[in-house]
Design a protein around this motif. Structure first.
Motif, PDB file in Angstrom:
ATOM      1  N   MET A  74       5.140   0.047  -6.763  1.00  0.00           N
ATOM      2  CA  MET A  74       6.049  -0.292  -5.658  1.00  0.00           C
ATOM      3  C   MET A  74       6.230  -1.801  -5.492  1.00  0.00           C
ATOM      4  SD  MET A  74       7.044   2.533  -4.350  1.00  0.00           S
ATOM      5  CE  MET A  74       7.476   2.463  -2.620  1.00  0.00           C
ATOM      6  N   PHE A 113      -5.359 -10.465   3.966  1.00  0.00           N
ATOM      7  CA  PHE A 113      -5.948  -9.124   3.911  1.00  0.00           C
ATOM      8  C   PHE A 113      -4.851  -8.105   3.670  1.00  0.00           C
ATOM      9  CE2 PHE A 113      -7.778  -5.251   5.723  1.00  0.00           C
ATOM     10  CZ  PHE A 113      -9.089  -5.304   5.281  1.00  0.00           C
ATOM     11  N   LYS A 115      -3.579  -4.210   1.531  1.00  0.00           N
ATOM     12  CA  LYS A 115      -3.923  -2.956   0.885  1.00  0.00           C
ATOM     13  C   LYS A 115      -3.897  -3.179  -0.630  1.00  0.00           C
ATOM     14  CE  LYS A 115      -1.930   1.663   0.896  1.00  0.00           C
ATOM     15  NZ  LYS A 115      -1.012   2.577   1.586  1.00  0.00           N
TER      16      LYS A 115
ATOM     17  N   ARG B  14       6.775 -10.409   7.139  1.00  0.00           N
ATOM     18  CA  ARG B  14       7.916 -11.319   6.980  1.00  0.00           C
ATOM     19  C   ARG B  14       9.214 -10.627   6.572  1.00  0.00           C
ATOM     20  NH1 ARG B  14       7.788 -13.858   1.500  1.00  0.00           N
ATOM     21  NH2 ARG B  14       8.160 -15.877   2.453  1.00  0.00           N
ATOM     22  N   PRO B  47       4.955  -3.174   1.104  1.00  0.00           N
ATOM     23  CA  PRO B  47       4.328  -1.948   0.607  1.00  0.00           C
ATOM     24  C   PRO B  47       2.800  -2.004   0.644  1.00  0.00           C
ATOM     25  CG  PRO B  47       5.366  -3.194  -1.183  1.00  0.00           C
ATOM     26  CD  PRO B  47       5.757  -3.865   0.096  1.00  0.00           C
ATOM     27  N   ASP B  48       2.232  -3.204   0.782  1.00  0.00           N
ATOM     28  CA  ASP B  48       0.772  -3.322   0.859  1.00  0.00           C
ATOM     29  C   ASP B  48       0.314  -3.673   2.279  1.00  0.00           C
ATOM     30  OD1 ASP B  48       1.816  -5.856   0.908  1.00  0.00           O
ATOM     31  OD2 ASP B  48       0.486  -6.683  -0.626  1.00  0.00           O
ATOM     32  N   GLU B  49       1.165  -3.390   3.267  1.00  0.00           N
ATOM     33  CA  GLU B  49       0.788  -3.655   4.650  1.00  0.00           C
ATOM     34  C   GLU B  49       0.790  -2.366   5.457  1.00  0.00           C
ATOM     35  OE1 GLU B  49       2.062  -8.035   5.846  1.00  0.00           O
ATOM     36  OE2 GLU B  49       3.817  -6.818   5.396  1.00  0.00           O
ATOM     37  N   ASP B  50      -0.126  -2.273   6.390  1.00  0.00           N
ATOM     38  CA  ASP B  50      -0.153  -1.150   7.321  1.00  0.00           C
ATOM     39  C   ASP B  50      -0.830  -1.633   8.596  1.00  0.00           C
ATOM     40  OD1 ASP B  50      -2.886  -1.199   6.813  1.00  0.00           O
ATOM     41  OD2 ASP B  50      -2.841   0.516   5.449  1.00  0.00           O
ATOM     42  N   ILE B  52      -3.759  -1.340   9.563  1.00  0.00           N
ATOM     43  CA  ILE B  52      -5.081  -1.941   9.323  1.00  0.00           C
ATOM     44  C   ILE B  52      -4.941  -3.396   8.868  1.00  0.00           C
ATOM     45  CG2 ILE B  52      -7.086  -1.839   7.787  1.00  0.00           C
ATOM     46  CD1 ILE B  52      -6.915   1.264   8.081  1.00  0.00           C
ATOM     47  N   THR B  53      -4.054  -3.665   7.923  1.00  0.00           N
ATOM     48  CA  THR B  53      -3.914  -5.059   7.458  1.00  0.00           C
ATOM     49  C   THR B  53      -3.337  -5.943   8.565  1.00  0.00           C
ATOM     50  OG1 THR B  53      -1.687  -4.774   6.516  1.00  0.00           O
ATOM     51  CG2 THR B  53      -3.544  -4.277   5.076  1.00  0.00           C
ATOM     52  N   PRO B  84      -3.236   4.283   9.807  1.00  0.00           N
ATOM     53  CA  PRO B  84      -3.079   4.859   8.464  1.00  0.00           C
ATOM     54  C   PRO B  84      -3.878   6.143   8.261  1.00  0.00           C
ATOM     55  CG  PRO B  84      -3.491   2.505   8.328  1.00  0.00           C
ATOM     56  CD  PRO B  84      -3.702   2.890   9.760  1.00  0.00           C
ATOM     57  N   LYS B 340      12.348   2.005   0.095  1.00  0.00           N
ATOM     58  CA  LYS B 340      11.247   2.042  -0.876  1.00  0.00           C
ATOM     59  C   LYS B 340       9.948   1.574  -0.216  1.00  0.00           C
ATOM     60  CE  LYS B 340      10.271  -1.005  -4.390  1.00  0.00           C
ATOM     61  NZ  LYS B 340      10.416  -1.704  -5.679  1.00  0.00           N
ATOM     62  N   TYR B 341      10.013   0.453   0.475  1.00  0.00           N
ATOM     63  CA  TYR B 341       8.806  -0.095   1.107  1.00  0.00           C
ATOM     64  C   TYR B 341       8.241   0.842   2.175  1.00  0.00           C
ATOM     65  CZ  TYR B 341       9.351  -4.719  -1.051  1.00  0.00           C
ATOM     66  OH  TYR B 341       9.431  -5.759  -1.925  1.00  0.00           O
TER      67      TYR B 341
END
Lengths: 135, 350, 389
Positions: A74, A113, A115, B14, B47-50, B52-53, B84, B340-341
């Motif tokens: 992704m 930080f 994922k 961002r 895509p690498d954020e949620d 928790i981050t 999450p 997608k994200y």
């Protein structure tokens, strides 16, 4: 890459908080933690102290990954870099919040930080450091 | 002895998308939708954020402003409606990531958009009672509107963390009051991917009834009127509701402008009033008085009367990006990338 | 220590061999080498197998016994050994077999190398390859195997001004050599432009900067040198061997543009053989990526540090150039069945030194070298070979 639960869990301190070691004999900082100092060898045994990196460093070299592992599909294309931390030790990390064409060798970066991946939609989520341009 | 905010920190992803670019996909006039909601763009997590981050980044920004041993934090509560994990706390991960673990209590809160302010009230009680020295209250969300639904134009991502205690307080909370009823205006059933809502029912009987009642109770408790405050901030599901509520309560535009972030980043749900409060604290001077009333569907409002102290000058407010800077640091996405994200595209199994 | 010579060589074709299993490949290479050495099964004392990751590629461990079994040697009850060491496993197997003979424990040993890589998908295969890097501190964070070599390439470009065109020249040269090798996976020449215009894999490396995924196997028969003449008219003596290791993770290494393991393995091998890099006419080096060959020819002291790019572009490493490098086509064109690599390199050098390399024969080849890497250079093995006469 799928990771067994304890395998990721036991490295959480280093992956979340950049915990490494400092040799009590020569003062060299290592990341991730080492039981034996690569410089002092036997003399360092029992003298390796827990040491937290400050999270700031600079780019030594980098690449833009286009052929990505399934976990990173992704995000492609994404930037990977070898970063020299201000404490002297180096590590490999993804660079985020930067356009691939704007990355430069020597660029200052700081840890954030994010994922890293997950063991499928129903599995454990892995978190850890990625680096972004220093603000 | 008064409890209050010792430090604060926020995080806004961002990425952004404009209402126009959402509308065009669904055959709607997105620009008009945006104007109606008074929203120019909404934040989108990478895509690498949620949650928790975002919570960890906000908590770290909060801790970076003060010299404080993180093991002195006795409780971490994270309020969100988009944790999450359905089972497994966000708060424990935050605790590890700011080196507060293991001697503390932690839990996740859920109360639609006011779970973060509920966490503030809880940690106020715990610190006032001397059960612990500091508590960390976080509100954070990566909220999702169903594709094409009105919520899709506003549901965004962001969060804020407040370190609550009785020592070195930078913003005293002199009064807090809540107003709670059973009002099903917005909900998400277990296992459902997207929330549902009662359409226009979310307005008068829900948002306005609770916010206005809570605000009046707070005025009464504090013995104040709108004129006594330098800043006011409300839950901001869109750019319209809080402006109308503020007006009805007697606030002028200048009082609500600083904390009204929704216009640039959308509705960050549990993060919304908290990010707004951070924006005010970014600029506040000692003596400034702040009126804050949140709202969570389901439904309830938490109100706070805050006064900024001299300690605000000792906080390193420039150690981390300000809300203004985070709002300005934006990358706009098209709808396809946004979809997608946000995991709206059906993928094969990784 | 007793002298050891190669008395037989064999290999399969390399490529996407859909109809052939791991067993088929191992047996074919082994039997060809045994035939080449004119051995009887009872002459064989032991079997050593280099294999990187059959456990992951075909879910089969214990491949040393398997290969001996299917080669018809089960009744001999031979000692069989499988060696693991990333991409260097075949070269390490060769070194261990040499030691077994040199020590006097065995007289004749068959060394095989094999990998069956196409029974998994390409994404999975790439992930398996990257498992020779540091899984915990490189791969987990998103570094692919190509990505790690790309970071060496970027640094080499930064420090020495190496260009993409110069790296592309490695691929062009090796495809040219591969076109002369009937066993090669790619027997087709390519142009610099084709390399430069290929899609990115990991910048600054494109698809044609990378060796392919391949199936294949290779085998050599080693024999105590005094007995070698009984089996071969042109036994090829192993004149020196060196192996070295380094930090597993690339980021921990002293230098990102020198593979210290290669430097040290080379020094050890040359020291033992009492020859110099200038004495080598033909070398098979580990070109899993184009940058790898540039690093190898520098670290083995064929070319001055930093000049590997221009030297390649100028043709110094072309067939019958200053030193002929990767006459087989290398990993790039001949193919990269990982476990077979170190052994296949030895097969090519033996053919060159015997004068049996056909259209790609290096004129006057007397000394040859193989260089094999494990991971991103945490292991390197160098073997030196010489004609017996």
């Amino acid at each position: 890459m799928s990771l067994a639960i304890p395998r990721f869990w036991r490295e959480i301190q280093s992956r979340y908080n950049l915990i490494g070691t400092k040799c009590g004999n020569c003062g060299k900082v290592d990341f991730p933690p080492r039981a034996v100092c690569p410089v002092c060898g036997r003399k360092s045994i029992g003298k390796m102290q827990r040491f937290q990196l400050g999270g700031k460093g600079s780019v030594v070299t980098y690449t833009v990954i286009h052929d990505a592992p399934a976990q990173f599909e992704m995000q492609k294309p994404y930037v990977m870099a070898i970063i020299e931390m201000d404490e002297g030790v180096r590590l490999t990390s993804q660079l985020i919040d930067v356009k691939p064409e704007d990355v430069r060798i020597g660029m200052k970066v700081q840890a954030s930080f994010r994922k890293l991946g997950q063991d499928g939609d129903a599995g454990v989520i892995h978190y850890g450091y990625k680096f972004r341009p220093a603000g | 002895m008064k409890s209050g905010i010792v430090s604060y920190g926020a995080y806004i992803p961002r990425y952004r998308i404009r209402p126009k670019d959402i509308g065009v996909v669904w055959g709607a006039d997105g620009e008009a939708m945006g104007r109606g909601l008074n929203i120019r763009a909404k934040s989108v997590p990478g895509p690498d954020e949620d949650v928790i981050t975002i919570s960890v980044e906000a908590a770290r920004a909060c801790m970076a402003k003060v010299d404080l041993d993180p093991t002195e934090i006795g409780a971490i509560y994270v309020g969100s409606e988009s944790h999450p994990y359905a089972v497994k706390p966000t708060a424990t991960i935050v605790a590890e990531a700011i080196s507060s673990a293991p001697v503390l209590t932690a839990a996740d809160f859920e109360f639609a958009c006011k779970a973060g302010t509920a966490a503030i009230q809880t940690t106020m009680g715990l610190t006032l009672s001397k059960m612990m020295k500091y508590g960390l209250a976080i509100g954070s969300d990566t909220s999702q509107g169903a594709p094409g639904d009105a919520l899709e134009y506003s549901a965004s991502a962001g969060g804020a963390a407040f370190l609550i205690g009785v020592d070195h307080v930078a913003a005293e909370i002199a009064h807090t009051v809540s107003f709670t009823t059973d009002t099903p205006d917005f909900w998400r059933r277990e296992g459902q991917r997207y929330p549902s809502h009662g359409g226009r029912f979310t307005g008068e009987p829900a948002y306005f009834k609770h916010v206005l009642n809570c605000a009046q109770l707070l005025f009464k408790r504090a013995g104040t009127t709108a004129e006594d405050y330098d800043h006011a901030v409300f839950h901001q599901p869109n750019g319209k509701f809080p402006v109308r509520a503020a007006k009805q309560l007697g606030f002028k535009e200048g009082q609500i402008d600083t904390g009204l972030c929704v216009r640039e980043i959308g509705n960050t749900y549990s993060g919304a009033i908290m990010v707004g409060l951070c924006a005010i604290l970014d600029e506040a001077d000692p003596g400034d008085r702040i009126f804050a009333v949140g709202y969570g569907s389901g439904a309830g409002s938490d109100g706070f009367d805050l006064t900024v102290t001299e300690e605000i000058r000792k906080i390193r407010r420039d150690a981390t990006p300000s809300i203004k800077e985070m709002i300005a640091d934006s990358v706009f996405l098209d709808y396809a990338t946004y979809a997608k994200y946000r995991g709206k595209i059906l993928m094969r199994e990784a | 220590m007793r002298d050891v010579a190669v008395i037989g060589v064999g290999e399969t074709e390399f490529g996407e061999l859909w109809d052939r299993s791991f067993r088929d490949l191992g047996i074919e290479a082994g039997l060809k080498a045994i035939q080449d050495a004119k051995l009887r099964s009872e002459d064989i004392d032991a079997v050593y197998i280099g294999n990187m990751s059959a456990g992951k590629f075909i879910d089969q461990e214990h491949v040393s016994a398997l290969v001996a079994d299917y080669s018809g040697l089960a009744d001999m009850h031979l000692p069989t050994v499988r060696v693991e060491g990333g991409g260097a496993c075949g070269a390490i197997a060769l070194l261990q077999a040499r030691l077994a003979i040199a020590s006097g424990m065995h007289d004749i040993v068959v060394v095989g190398g094999a990998e069956k890589m196409t029974d998994v998908g390409e994404v999975q295969a790439a992930e398996i390859l990257s498992s020779t890097a540091d899984q915990e501190w490189e791969s987990v964070f998103g570094a692919t195997f190509a990505g790690l070599y790309a970071m060496m390439a970027r640094r080499h470009m930064h420090e020495f001004g190496t260009t993409r065109e110069q790296m592309a020249a490695v691929a062009v040269k090796n495809h040219k050599n591969g076109a002369l090798n009937p066993e090669a996976q790619f027997q087709k020449e390519i142009t610099i432009d084709a390399v430069l215009q290929a899609p990115w894999v990991a910048e600054p490396l494109g698809l044609f900067d990378c060796a392919p995924l391949s199936d294949g196997a290779a085998a050599v028969v080693l024999c105590e040198a005094q007995r070698a003449r009984k089996f071969s008219d042109t036994p090829i003596r192993i004149a020196g061997s060196g192996q070295a290791s380094d930090f597993l993770a690339l980021h921990d290494r002293r230098d990102l543009t020198t593979l210290d393991a290669t430097v040290i393995a080379g020094k050890r091998a040359f020291h033992e053989a009492k020859i110099m890099p200038k004495d080598i006419q033909v070398a098979e080096v580990h070109d899993n990526f184009t940058i790898s060959e540039i690093l190898a020819i520098e670290d083995l002291r064929f070319i001055e540090k930093g000049k590997g790019g221009p030297a390649t572009a100028e043709g110094l490493t072309a067939l019958n150039g200053k030193i002929s490098v990767n006459t087989s086509g290398g990993l790039k064109a001949r193919g990269q069945p990982v476990g077979a690599t170190g052994v296949a390199q030895a097969v090519e050098i033996v053919r060159q030194l015997r004068g049996e390399a056909g259209k790609r024969q290096v004129v006057g080849a007397r000394h040859g070298l193989t260089h094999t890497l494990g991971g991103t250079g945490a292991t390197a093995v160098v073997h030196l070979f010489e004609r017996g006469d």
